[in-house]
Design a protein around this motif. Structure first.
Motif, PDB file in Angstrom:
ATOM      1  N   ARG A 122       0.824  -1.197   0.022  1.00  0.00           N
ATOM      2  CA  ARG A 122       0.215  -0.156   0.376  1.00  0.00           C
ATOM      3  C   ARG A 122       0.540   1.328   0.173  1.00  0.00           C
ATOM      4  O   ARG A 122       0.328   2.298  -0.587  1.00  0.00           O
ATOM      5  N   GLU A 123       2.018   1.460   0.405  1.00  0.00           N
ATOM      6  CA  GLU A 123       2.948   2.369   0.630  1.00  0.00           C
ATOM      7  C   GLU A 123       5.008   1.890   0.153  1.00  0.00           C
ATOM      8  O   GLU A 123       4.427   0.603   0.714  1.00  0.00           O
ATOM      9  N   SER A 168       2.128   6.103  -1.699  1.00  0.00           N
ATOM     10  CA  SER A 168       1.090   5.323  -1.560  1.00  0.00           C
ATOM     11  C   SER A 168       0.188   5.389  -2.890  1.00  0.00           C
ATOM     12  O   SER A 168       0.040   5.955  -3.610  1.00  0.00           O
ATOM     13  N   ALA A 169      -0.832   3.762  -2.237  1.00  0.00           N
ATOM     14  CA  ALA A 169      -0.690   3.810  -3.045  1.00  0.00           C
ATOM     15  C   ALA A 169      -2.627   4.942  -2.988  1.00  0.00           C
ATOM     16  O   ALA A 169      -3.760   4.692  -4.397  1.00  0.00           O
ATOM     17  N   GLU A 170      -2.828   5.099  -2.163  1.00  0.00           N
ATOM     18  CA  GLU A 170      -3.988   6.167  -1.601  1.00  0.00           C
ATOM     19  C   GLU A 170      -3.725   7.587  -2.282  1.00  0.00           C
ATOM     20  O   GLU A 170      -4.975   8.074  -3.070  1.00  0.00           O
ATOM     21  N   ALA A 171      -2.884   8.297  -2.574  1.00  0.00           N
ATOM     22  CA  ALA A 171      -2.247   9.065  -3.389  1.00  0.00           C
ATOM     23  C   ALA A 171      -1.942   9.139  -4.907  1.00  0.00           C
ATOM     24  O   ALA A 171      -2.944  10.253  -5.436  1.00  0.00           O
TER      25      ALA A 171
END
Length: 221
Positions: A122-123, A168-171
């Motif tokens: 994820r990061e 990061s996967a989220e950003a």
């Protein structure tokens, strides 16, 4: 120019266009810094920071060639309240691959108890060191006794790093995390195939004499 290198050059330009951060300017600066070298791998990382009513963007472009790691940083700055007057601040650095001292990858995985081989990180944090520069992280030291109130001094870690990128996967998306991992692999493979040049021995310096006075060292000054 080989078909592979031409494809990698196009891939680099496509990544800069997707980032959308003054793509023509950044592309011209990056290719100028390459000095006609052909890229083997690249990593483009765009960051956006909000400061009150201002938005600051920063792009880092890492390009790996057969013998060099080329690092480009571009920031923009707003000179007026309306945002009509902008400037771009640019720096480039070219590091011989033979001088790369370490490539460190740090991963973050969600729900590790359910991990499968198909799961992606994820990061990812990529740290590259080449100049011998070090970062010292310090904090108060302690002991295992919860009732102890003695002063145990300080403890810390010394980390070698010249550049650190966190993806990061989220950003940034899962593909950006995979791209960072692929670039790190290419850099690691190439840097380990270039042996570090042997140091040239210099003249032997005489050791200073130690007198009778005790002198305390002042560390960190």
């Amino acid at each position: 120019m080989s078909h592979l290198s031409t494809a990698e050059r196009r891939s680099l330009d496509d990544a800069l266009n997707r980032a959308g951060f003054y793509p023509l300017l950044v592309s011209d600066v990056v290719h100028d810094a390459l000095d006609q070298r052909e890229p083997l791998s690249h990593l483009v990382h765009l960051e956006t920071h909000f400061d009150r009513n201002e938005v600051h963007r920063h792009i880092t472009v890492l390009v790996l060639t057969e013998d060099m790691l080329v690092i480009t940083h571009v920031d923009d700055q707003q000179l007026d309240d309306e945002g009509e007057q902008m400037v771009a601040q640019i720096s480039t650095e070219s590091v011989p691959v033979s001088q790369i001292r370490s490539v460190v990858l740090s991963y973050v995985y969600a729900q590790p108890q359910n991990y499968t081989s198909a799961d992606q990180a994820r990061e990812l944090t990529l740290a590259i060191a080449w100049s011998g520069g070090q970062r010292l992280d310090m904090g108060p030291a302690g002991c295992g006794d919860p009732q102890c109130d003695a002063d145990h001094g300080y403890t810390g870690n010394i980390v070698q790093e010249d550049i650190v990128l966190r993806v990061s996967a989220e950003a940034d998306g899962l593909q950006a995390v995979q791209n960072a991992k692929d670039f790190a692999r290419a850099l690691r493979k190439l840097s380990t195939s270039h042996p570090e040049p042997a140091a040239v021995p210099g003249p032997v310096q005489p050791r200073p004499r130690i007198g009778n006075r005790l002198v305390r060292g002042h560390h960190g000054r």
